[in-house]
Scaffold this motif. Sequence first.
Motif, PDB file in Angstrom:
ATOM      1  N   GLY A 196       0.925  -1.467  -0.070  1.00  0.00           N
ATOM      2  CA  GLY A 196      -0.098   0.007   0.195  1.00  0.00           C
ATOM      3  C   GLY A 196       0.840   1.292  -0.006  1.00  0.00           C
ATOM      4  N   ILE A 197       2.247   1.245   0.082  1.00  0.00           N
ATOM      5  CA  ILE A 197       2.933   2.568   0.352  1.00  0.00           C
ATOM      6  C   ILE A 197       4.029   2.171  -0.886  1.00  0.00           C
ATOM      7  N   PRO A 198       4.227   3.224  -1.667  1.00  0.00           N
ATOM      8  CA  PRO A 198       5.115   3.046  -2.998  1.00  0.00           C
ATOM      9  C   PRO A 198       6.552   2.977  -2.325  1.00  0.00           C
ATOM     10  N   LYS A 199       7.406   2.329  -3.003  1.00  0.00           N
ATOM     11  CA  LYS A 199       8.656   1.914  -2.455  1.00  0.00           C
ATOM     12  C   LYS A 199       9.680   2.015  -3.853  1.00  0.00           C
ATOM     13  N   VAL A 200      10.815   2.661  -3.095  1.00  0.00           N
ATOM     14  CA  VAL A 200      11.943   2.759  -4.216  1.00  0.00           C
ATOM     15  C   VAL A 200      13.157   2.119  -3.694  1.00  0.00           C
ATOM     16  N   VAL A 201      13.826   1.395  -4.289  1.00  0.00           N
ATOM     17  CA  VAL A 201      15.108   0.784  -3.590  1.00  0.00           C
ATOM     18  C   VAL A 201      16.290   1.216  -4.406  1.00  0.00           C
ATOM     19  N   ASP A 202      17.324   1.412  -3.839  1.00  0.00           N
ATOM     20  CA  ASP A 202      18.506   1.778  -4.336  1.00  0.00           C
ATOM     21  C   ASP A 202      19.521   0.414  -4.014  1.00  0.00           C
ATOM     22  N   LEU A 203      19.464  -0.268  -5.261  1.00  0.00           N
ATOM     23  CA  LEU A 203      20.220  -1.559  -5.027  1.00  0.00           C
ATOM     24  C   LEU A 203      21.925  -1.036  -4.960  1.00  0.00           C
ATOM     25  N   VAL A 204      22.215  -0.014  -5.559  1.00  0.00           N
ATOM     26  CA  VAL A 204      23.626   0.505  -5.592  1.00  0.00           C
ATOM     27  C   VAL A 204      24.353  -0.415  -6.698  1.00  0.00           C
ATOM     28  N   ASP A 205      24.806  -1.554  -6.443  1.00  0.00           N
ATOM     29  CA  ASP A 205      25.458  -2.508  -7.233  1.00  0.00           C
ATOM     30  C   ASP A 205      24.259  -3.824  -7.310  1.00  0.00           C
ATOM     31  N   VAL A 206      24.907  -4.356  -8.322  1.00  0.00           N
ATOM     32  CA  VAL A 206      24.125  -5.715  -8.500  1.00  0.00           C
ATOM     33  C   VAL A 206      24.887  -6.889  -7.590  1.00  0.00           C
ATOM     34  N   ASP A 207      24.272  -7.349  -6.356  1.00  0.00           N
ATOM     35  CA  ASP A 207      25.205  -8.078  -5.575  1.00  0.00           C
ATOM     36  C   ASP A 207      25.449  -9.501  -5.911  1.00  0.00           C
ATOM     37  N   SER A 208      24.491  -9.807  -6.593  1.00  0.00           N
ATOM     38  CA  SER A 208      24.785 -11.319  -6.980  1.00  0.00           C
ATOM     39  C   SER A 208      25.918 -11.232  -8.102  1.00  0.00           C
ATOM     40  N   GLU A 209      26.259 -10.421  -8.877  1.00  0.00           N
ATOM     41  CA  GLU A 209      27.424 -10.238  -9.639  1.00  0.00           C
ATOM     42  C   GLU A 209      28.710 -10.084  -8.934  1.00  0.00           C
ATOM     43  N   LYS A 210      28.532  -9.432  -7.733  1.00  0.00           N
ATOM     44  CA  LYS A 210      29.816  -9.460  -6.770  1.00  0.00           C
ATOM     45  C   LYS A 210      30.144 -10.526  -6.196  1.00  0.00           C
ATOM     46  N   TRP A 211      29.228 -11.383  -5.746  1.00  0.00           N
ATOM     47  CA  TRP A 211      29.524 -12.702  -5.006  1.00  0.00           C
ATOM     48  C   TRP A 211      29.923 -13.682  -6.282  1.00  0.00           C
ATOM     49  N   THR A 212      29.393 -13.291  -7.435  1.00  0.00           N
ATOM     50  CA  THR A 212      29.877 -14.466  -8.398  1.00  0.00           C
ATOM     51  C   THR A 212      31.369 -14.591  -8.743  1.00  0.00           C
ATOM     52  N   LYS A 213      31.771 -13.058  -8.883  1.00  0.00           N
ATOM     53  CA  LYS A 213      33.338 -12.587  -8.967  1.00  0.00           C
ATOM     54  C   LYS A 213      34.036 -13.176  -8.080  1.00  0.00           C
ATOM     55  N   TYR A 214      33.541 -12.839  -6.859  1.00  0.00           N
ATOM     56  CA  TYR A 214      34.352 -13.275  -5.637  1.00  0.00           C
ATOM     57  C   TYR A 214      34.915 -14.759  -5.806  1.00  0.00           C
ATOM     58  N   SER A 215      33.774 -15.664  -6.237  1.00  0.00           N
ATOM     59  CA  SER A 215      34.079 -17.195  -6.241  1.00  0.00           C
ATOM     60  C   SER A 215      34.941 -17.405  -7.309  1.00  0.00           C
ATOM     61  N   GLU A 216      35.416 -16.525  -8.130  1.00  0.00           N
ATOM     62  CA  GLU A 216      36.764 -16.880  -9.100  1.00  0.00           C
ATOM     63  C   GLU A 216      37.845 -16.533  -8.400  1.00  0.00           C
ATOM     64  N   TYR A 217      37.820 -15.954  -7.093  1.00  0.00           N
ATOM     65  CA  TYR A 217      39.049 -15.627  -6.731  1.00  0.00           C
ATOM     66  C   TYR A 217      39.352 -16.336  -5.352  1.00  0.00           C
ATOM     67  N   LYS A 218      38.277 -17.386  -5.051  1.00  0.00           N
ATOM     68  CA  LYS A 218      38.471 -18.060  -3.853  1.00  0.00           C
ATOM     69  C   LYS A 218      38.697 -19.429  -3.978  1.00  0.00           C
ATOM     70  N   PRO A 219      39.453 -20.221  -3.468  1.00  0.00           N
ATOM     71  CA  PRO A 219      39.823 -21.682  -3.432  1.00  0.00           C
ATOM     72  C   PRO A 219      38.287 -22.332  -2.801  1.00  0.00           C
ATOM     73  N   PHE A 220      38.148 -23.536  -3.280  1.00  0.00           N
ATOM     74  CA  PHE A 220      37.364 -24.497  -2.691  1.00  0.00           C
ATOM     75  C   PHE A 220      37.240 -24.508  -1.011  1.00  0.00           C
ATOM     76  N   PRO A 221      36.375 -24.725  -0.461  1.00  0.00           N
ATOM     77  CA  PRO A 221      35.005 -24.555  -0.561  1.00  0.00           C
ATOM     78  C   PRO A 221      34.362 -23.185  -0.795  1.00  0.00           C
ATOM     79  N   LEU A 222      35.103 -22.101  -0.428  1.00  0.00           N
ATOM     80  CA  LEU A 222      34.716 -20.731  -0.392  1.00  0.00           C
ATOM     81  C   LEU A 222      34.050 -20.323  -1.944  1.00  0.00           C
TER      82      LEU A 222
END
Length: 392
Positions: A126-152
């Motif tokens: 019932g209340i209009p909402k605006v969100v500032d995502l700033v960044d797309v966090d899913s992309e950030k975590w996917t990038k992190y996975s490329e620089y970390k060893p298993f299991p991280l």
Amino acid sequence: MEILYLAHRLPYPPNKGEKIRSFHQIRHLARNHTLHLVSFIDRQEDFQHVDALRKYCATVDAVYRRPFRSLFRCMWSLASGVPLTLGYFKSQEILGRVQDLIKLYEIDRIMVFSSCMVQYVMDYSGIPKVVDLVDVDSEKWTKYSEYKPFPLSWLYALEGNRLRRYEKAILEGFAHCVVVSEREATLCHRIVPEKTVSVIPNGVDIEYYQPSPNGGQPSTLVFTGAMDYFPNVDGMIYFCREIFPKIQKRVPQVKLYIVGRDPKGSIKELGKIKGIVVTGEVDDVRPYLHAASVCVVPLRIACGIQNKILEAMAMGLPVVATPSAIQGICAVPDRDLFVEGSPEKFAGRVTSLLMDEDLRRHISGTARRLVERNYSWDHPLQHLERLLEISG
């Protein structure tokens, strides 16, 4: 309008990325509207800053986020299938504050800063909402996975996938969504192609960040940023191992200042290397920027707009950055700053700047002028205010 503003970190002092952006939003919106702030606090000592926000907000509800509880809720999230980020920022106390404010006041709009705070208002239709995502966090975590060893690597990739599904629900459920750069908007369109996403870039306080009248100290480099933040930690380890030794061979007296709060153990270890100083948290980064000849931003992982680059340019400090670090900044390479990808070229560019005072002086002027022209806070925040007004 009465605006309920939710933030995942107390927007004061404005001394790091998201706190700078949220603080300037609050300060701008408070000129014409009544704000009610609900925010987490990361550190007990930050409670001393709550009163500074009462200047802009009719009410301020700050809730301490206990690290142990946050980690426990992360484990619950891992088992339950929701993003770990939501568990980390889950709080019944925050939920109660939000519900109470909506009951007590005639809230006209809800402004949510960061996707992790959406969970507290997702069900309010019932209340209009605006969100500032700033960044797309899913992309950030996917990038992190490329620089970390298993299991991280597995865990971070899982978090990226879960957040992507959550971001889809946000994009479909909010009247307006805001991000910091065109690149982030493109990522949103990959998730929900038909969604209109507004780009509101970061600005810089050009009155606060003024050039030094005397210029920097010879052969001095600086990097600023939160030193418990993985992209900053990774970038500095990469620079100190792969690039700094190459600079030292040509400029033996070179010094690097790593300036920022909460340095990880791996960053403190870098302080044992000859010519490297790790300061830890400082009250004001400007003396370190004034003292430097060159600002280095060797980030291999970066999202959104790097405030550290805008602040250095505003102070007339030549910047050498990686291609990842300058995303979203409308600077012309070799005119306003320098962009180098390989360790050899990065070291060579820094060295040439350290040895050429005329070049440093020239870049200093063009960098400052670019920031003055394009990175005032007023224009983008007027856009945000209009989005809130029309969202009803």
